[in-house]
Design a protein around this motif. Structure first.
Motif, PDB file in Angstrom:
ATOM      1  N   ALA A  29      15.503  21.784 -13.069  1.00 23.49           N
ATOM      2  CA  ALA A  29      15.554  23.096 -12.405  1.00 23.49           C
ATOM      3  C   ALA A  29      15.215  24.200 -13.410  1.00 23.49           C
ATOM      4  O   ALA A  29      14.461  25.130 -13.092  1.00 23.49           O
ATOM      5  CB  ALA A  29      16.943  23.327 -11.812  1.00 23.49           C
ATOM      6  N   ALA A  30      15.760  24.059 -14.628  1.00 20.86           N
ATOM      7  CA  ALA A  30      15.462  25.056 -15.670  1.00 20.86           C
ATOM      8  C   ALA A  30      13.969  25.037 -16.004  1.00 20.86           C
ATOM      9  O   ALA A  30      13.326  26.089 -16.096  1.00 20.86           O
ATOM     10  CB  ALA A  30      16.292  24.772 -16.921  1.00 20.86           C
ATOM     11  N   ALA A  31      13.426  23.804 -16.128  1.00 22.76           N
ATOM     12  CA  ALA A  31      12.008  23.666 -16.477  1.00 22.76           C
ATOM     13  C   ALA A  31      11.111  24.279 -15.399  1.00 22.76           C
ATOM     14  O   ALA A  31      10.153  24.997 -15.717  1.00 22.76           O
ATOM     15  CB  ALA A  31      11.658  22.198 -16.679  1.00 22.76           C
ATOM     16  N   PHE A  32      11.438  24.022 -14.142  1.00 29.36           N
ATOM     17  CA  PHE A  32      10.619  24.583 -13.061  1.00 29.36           C
ATOM     18  C   PHE A  32      10.743  26.112 -12.985  1.00 29.36           C
ATOM     19  O   PHE A  32       9.765  26.793 -12.678  1.00 29.36           O
ATOM     20  CB  PHE A  32      10.967  23.941 -11.709  1.00 29.36           C
ATOM     21  CG  PHE A  32      10.129  22.725 -11.443  1.00 29.36           C
ATOM     22  CD1 PHE A  32       8.772  22.857 -11.159  1.00 29.36           C
ATOM     23  CD2 PHE A  32      10.670  21.452 -11.513  1.00 29.36           C
ATOM     24  CE1 PHE A  32       7.980  21.739 -10.947  1.00 29.36           C
ATOM     25  CE2 PHE A  32       9.878  20.323 -11.301  1.00 29.36           C
ATOM     26  CZ  PHE A  32       8.531  20.467 -11.012  1.00 29.36           C
ATOM     27  N   SER A  33      11.932  26.613 -13.251  1.00 27.26           N
ATOM     28  CA  SER A  33      12.103  28.074 -13.256  1.00 27.26           C
ATOM     29  C   SER A  33      11.221  28.692 -14.331  1.00 27.26           C
ATOM     30  O   SER A  33      10.570  29.717 -14.096  1.00 27.26           O
ATOM     31  CB  SER A  33      13.551  28.464 -13.552  1.00 27.26           C
ATOM     32  OG  SER A  33      14.419  27.728 -12.777  1.00 27.26           O
ATOM     33  N   ALA A  49      20.861  27.292 -14.476  1.00 29.37           N
ATOM     34  CA  ALA A  49      20.908  25.958 -13.871  1.00 29.37           C
ATOM     35  C   ALA A  49      22.306  25.346 -13.997  1.00 29.37           C
ATOM     36  O   ALA A  49      22.799  24.688 -13.060  1.00 29.37           O
ATOM     37  CB  ALA A  49      19.867  25.061 -14.532  1.00 29.37           C
ATOM     38  N   ILE A  50      22.974  25.566 -15.123  1.00 32.88           N
ATOM     39  CA  ILE A  50      24.345  25.041 -15.309  1.00 32.88           C
ATOM     40  C   ILE A  50      25.287  25.683 -14.286  1.00 32.88           C
ATOM     41  O   ILE A  50      26.133  25.000 -13.679  1.00 32.88           O
ATOM     42  CB  ILE A  50      24.842  25.277 -16.758  1.00 32.88           C
ATOM     43  CG1 ILE A  50      24.093  24.355 -17.724  1.00 32.88           C
ATOM     44  CG2 ILE A  50      26.341  25.037 -16.875  1.00 32.88           C
ATOM     45  CD1 ILE A  50      24.357  24.633 -19.198  1.00 32.88           C
ATOM     46  N   ILE A  51      25.111  26.983 -14.087  1.00 32.93           N
ATOM     47  CA  ILE A  51      25.961  27.660 -13.095  1.00 32.93           C
ATOM     48  C   ILE A  51      25.684  27.108 -11.693  1.00 32.93           C
ATOM     49  O   ILE A  51      26.597  26.917 -10.881  1.00 32.93           O
ATOM     50  CB  ILE A  51      25.783  29.196 -13.185  1.00 32.93           C
ATOM     51  CG1 ILE A  51      26.451  29.664 -14.480  1.00 32.93           C
ATOM     52  CG2 ILE A  51      26.375  29.919 -11.985  1.00 32.93           C
ATOM     53  CD1 ILE A  51      26.170  31.054 -14.869  1.00 32.93           C
ATOM     54  N   GLY A  52      24.390  26.798 -11.440  1.00 34.25           N
ATOM     55  CA  GLY A  52      24.031  26.145 -10.170  1.00 34.25           C
ATOM     56  C   GLY A  52      24.788  24.837 -10.003  1.00 34.25           C
ATOM     57  O   GLY A  52      25.305  24.508  -8.923  1.00 34.25           O
ATOM     58  N   TRP A  53      24.875  24.052 -11.107  1.00 36.51           N
ATOM     59  CA  TRP A  53      25.600  22.773 -11.073  1.00 36.51           C
ATOM     60  C   TRP A  53      27.101  23.019 -10.852  1.00 36.51           C
ATOM     61  O   TRP A  53      27.740  22.314 -10.071  1.00 36.51           O
ATOM     62  CB  TRP A  53      25.367  22.015 -12.387  1.00 36.51           C
ATOM     63  CG  TRP A  53      26.034  20.663 -12.428  1.00 36.51           C
ATOM     64  CD1 TRP A  53      25.539  19.489 -11.947  1.00 36.51           C
ATOM     65  CD2 TRP A  53      27.335  20.360 -12.962  1.00 36.51           C
ATOM     66  NE1 TRP A  53      26.428  18.464 -12.146  1.00 36.51           N
ATOM     67  CE2 TRP A  53      27.547  18.974 -12.766  1.00 36.51           C
ATOM     68  CE3 TRP A  53      28.340  21.112 -13.579  1.00 36.51           C
ATOM     69  CZ2 TRP A  53      28.719  18.331 -13.168  1.00 36.51           C
ATOM     70  CZ3 TRP A  53      29.502  20.462 -13.975  1.00 36.51           C
ATOM     71  CH2 TRP A  53      29.692  19.097 -13.773  1.00 36.51           C
ATOM     72  N   ASN A  54      27.652  24.016 -11.552  1.00 38.04           N
ATOM     73  CA  ASN A  54      29.075  24.366 -11.383  1.00 38.04           C
ATOM     74  C   ASN A  54      29.373  24.697  -9.924  1.00 38.04           C
ATOM     75  O   ASN A  54      30.363  24.235  -9.355  1.00 38.04           O
ATOM     76  CB  ASN A  54      29.438  25.587 -12.248  1.00 38.04           C
ATOM     77  CG  ASN A  54      29.645  25.221 -13.704  1.00 38.04           C
ATOM     78  OD1 ASN A  54      29.631  24.041 -14.055  1.00 38.04           O
ATOM     79  ND2 ASN A  54      29.826  26.213 -14.552  1.00 38.04           N
ATOM     80  N   LEU A  55      28.476  25.513  -9.340  1.00 36.90           N
ATOM     81  CA  LEU A  55      28.682  25.926  -7.947  1.00 36.90           C
ATOM     82  C   LEU A  55      28.615  24.714  -7.023  1.00 36.90           C
ATOM     83  O   LEU A  55      29.430  24.557  -6.105  1.00 36.90           O
ATOM     84  CB  LEU A  55      27.619  26.953  -7.525  1.00 36.90           C
ATOM     85  CG  LEU A  55      27.708  28.332  -8.185  1.00 36.90           C
ATOM     86  CD1 LEU A  55      26.498  29.179  -7.811  1.00 36.90           C
ATOM     87  CD2 LEU A  55      28.994  29.053  -7.764  1.00 36.90           C
ATOM     88  N   LEU A 102      17.660  27.065  -7.556  1.00 31.71           N
ATOM     89  CA  LEU A 102      16.829  25.853  -7.553  1.00 31.71           C
ATOM     90  C   LEU A 102      17.667  24.615  -7.860  1.00 31.71           C
ATOM     91  O   LEU A 102      17.525  23.559  -7.233  1.00 31.71           O
ATOM     92  CB  LEU A 102      15.721  26.024  -8.592  1.00 31.71           C
ATOM     93  CG  LEU A 102      14.499  25.140  -8.468  1.00 31.71           C
ATOM     94  CD1 LEU A 102      13.749  25.453  -7.176  1.00 31.71           C
ATOM     95  CD2 LEU A 102      13.565  25.375  -9.652  1.00 31.71           C
ATOM     96  N   CYS A 103      18.571  24.756  -8.828  1.00 33.84           N
ATOM     97  CA  CYS A 103      19.424  23.638  -9.235  1.00 33.84           C
ATOM     98  C   CYS A 103      20.352  23.238  -8.083  1.00 33.84           C
ATOM     99  O   CYS A 103      20.499  22.052  -7.774  1.00 33.84           O
ATOM    100  CB  CYS A 103      20.226  24.037 -10.479  1.00 33.84           C
ATOM    101  SG  CYS A 103      21.211  22.708 -11.139  1.00 33.84           S
TER     102      CYS A 103
END
Lengths: 220, 349
Positions: free
Chosen positions: B82-86, B106-112, B331-332
């Motif tokens: 997700a980070a790479a695509f962003s 992306a990490i925050i996306g995973w946390n959520l 995205l993540c």
């Protein structure tokens, strides 16, 4: 395999020496110019000595050309000072035009042997001295650009002063020439000589203008 | 182990793109102005990026783990992707992008998605450094610029020799910059895999011992190096004059300033030193080398009167600060949903 483009210290010193020699040639040319005009105006002018002077200035001009080519070649081939390369090349080319012009003037004196009445001698010598001083200061200013840019402005200012003086002398001389009772052909010939001499200072002034801009660009 | 290696591919891809983009911040002007050959720059930066990653990458990686400890290989894979695509998306939109911001988003996306709490104090510290980093870099650049100028005026070094010293300086600064980049930014590339890491400690030639985390960072460092060798040349040839036209010597100032900043945000020893002396310590956070460079160039541009600065680019950077983490988080979140429900992979424990 991994070629680091570090010019060795000795290589840098060689280029610095070449730049020094190039500036020396300009100062030599200026000094010889003043001496040669004095000689051409003298009463005991002899053909062999005139030839020797002409040969001497040709030699200086040739050496300056060779040094200019070497410097340009080294700057490009070793890609030194990439951000200032174009400026330095322009400066060296412009300085070389000074020696070329001095060579042209001396050659004209040697070939044409103009008849110059005695009453113009002092004024012409004054003009030549101002022109030679102007060129000498220009060479010192340019040398300072490579060594100690803090004094560039001092010397370019002297160039401007000497150029103004030469302009003033040129105007006086021109008026005196056309007010004299010489033939028109002689007047025109002499006027052309004086204009060519003054042109040397004009070229030096153009170099000073360029140099001041390049010095501003040299700031980190 | 095989699945872990497959999952690791997104981190390696991220490392490759980091090498391709960020090496230009270190050697861009030197190579662009042909003061240093690309091969030399690539070789030196590769070696020092790997050294920085292996020897000094631990501190910033720990901070990222505190923000979100991605505990599954598949989850870490998607965070990296997700980070790479962003980054790809933002780069295509010609907005200067930071790998650090993308990975944090992306990490925050995973946390959520995983319902894990986001440590707001860590998050605010990280966001604070994004703003603080270019400012600090600008301050360093101004100080180093004045010092260099003073030395040059006082020592009256001839122009030709100055050129030679600048080349030496650019190489040394580049090596230091690469080390700092490796130490600071390896967290972006491999930090998310630390929790799910399946590597073991190894010993090379009986005296080089690497723990499991260092093995992971070594792989990340190699990925960055591959990025440098394969794709950074084009960027290096165009970088340097984007924000404001600078001379090779000013470029050296910029590289030193950004390297110091990256080093400060990665150095555990300096962090400990400040803490032991009761001084406010600098958080160990992955920061953006591009933004550090921009801060330094603007610092120099400002003391020169601010005439040549491309202020439009600053607006784009600000957009990048907000847009990159938001896009990466969104995205993540969506991608994790697909990975879990379409491919039946466990994206968190």
């Amino acid at each position: 395999m991994f070629h680091i483009k570090f010019p060795m210290i000795s290589q840098s010193r060689t280029l610095e020496n070449k730049l020094d020699n190039f500036h020396d040639k300009i100062i030599d040319a200026a000094a010889l110019f003043h001496r040669s005009i004095k000689f051409f105006l003298g009463e005991n002018e002899n053909q062999n000595e005139c030839k020797a002077i002409n040969k001497q200035i040709k030699h200086i001009e040739h050496e300056a050309d060779q040094l200019r080519r070497d410097i340009e070649n080294e700057l490009y081939s070793r890609n030194l000072l990439p951000n200032l390369q174009a400026d330095i090349l322009q400066l060296i080319e412009s300085l070389d035009k000074i020696t070329n012009q001095i060579d042209d003037v001396i050659y004209k004196f040697y070939i044409e042997k103009p008849q110059i009445p005695n009453k113009f001698h002092n004024k012409l010598l004054d003009l030549c001295e101002q022109v030679a001083d102007c060129v000498e200061n220009m060479a010192i200013a340019s040398r300072a650009f490579f060594k100690d840019k803090s004094v560039v402005r001092d010397y370019t200012h002297k160039v401007y002063i000497k150029e103004q003086e030469s302009d003033s002398s040129y105007n006086d001389l021109k008026k005196a020439i056309f007010a004299s009772d010489m033939d028109l052909a002689n007047k025109l010939q002499l006027d052309l000589f004086v204009t060519e001499v003054t042109n040397i200072a004009d070229i030096a002034e153009d170099c000073a203008d360029e140099l001041l801009i390049f010095t501003l660009k040299r700031d980190i | 182990m095989l699945s872990f290696l497959i999952f690791l591919s997104s981190g390696l891809f991220l490392g490759w793109s980091l090498g391709a983009n960020d090496a230009s911040n270190i050697f861009g002007t030197a190579v662009g102005t042909k003061m240093v050959k690309f091969r030399t720059a690539a070789f030196i930066s590769s070696i020092f990026v790997i050294l920085g990653a292996v020897l000094g990458g631990d501190g910033a990686a720990q901070t990222l783990n505190k923000l979100g400890s991605v505990n599954s290989g598949a989850g870490a894979f998607m965070v990296g992707l997700a980070a790479a695509f962003s980054i790809y998306w933002m780069t295509k939109s010609k907005i200067p992008v930071s790998t650090s911001q993308a990975i944090v988003g992306a990490i925050i996306g995973w946390n959520l998605y995983s319902g894990k709490p986001t440590d707001l104090s860590i998050f605010s510290t990280i966001v604070g450094t994004w703003i603080f980093c270019p400012i600090l870099s600008g301050i360093f650049a101004v100080a180093i610029y004045f010092m260099t100028r003073f030395i040059i005026i006082k020592t009256k070094i001839p122009l030709i020799r100055q050129d030679m010293y600048t080349r030496f300086g650019l190489i040394l600064a580049g090596a230091f910059g690469a080390y700092a980049l490796g130490a600071n930014n390896i967290a972006n590339v491999m930090g998310i895999f630390v929790t799910s890491n399946q590597f073991h400690a190894v010993t090379f030639f009986n005296f080089i011992e690497l723990n499991a985390e260092q093995v992971l960072f070594l792989l990340g460092g190699i990925a960055i190096s591959v990025g440098i060798f394969t794709y950074s040349k084009r960027i290096m040839m165009t970088v340097g004059n984007n924000i404001c036209i600078i001379s090779p010597l000013a470029a050296w100032v910029v590289v030193i300033a950004q390297s110091f900043v990256l080093f400060l945000f990665a150095s555990q020893n300096f962090h400990l030193f400040l803490e032991q002396h009761g001084l406010p310590s600098i958080p160990l956070v992955p920061v953006s080398s591009s933004q550090a460079v921009i801060g330094a160039v603007i610092g120099i541009g400002l003391i020169k009167g601010g005439h040549g600065i491309n202020w439009g680019l600053l607006g784009q950077i600000f957009i990048g600060w907000v847009a990159t983490p938001v896009i990466a988080a969104g995205l993540c979140y969506i991608s994790l949903f697909f990975l879990q429900n379409v491919f039946n992979l466990t994206v968190y424990y």
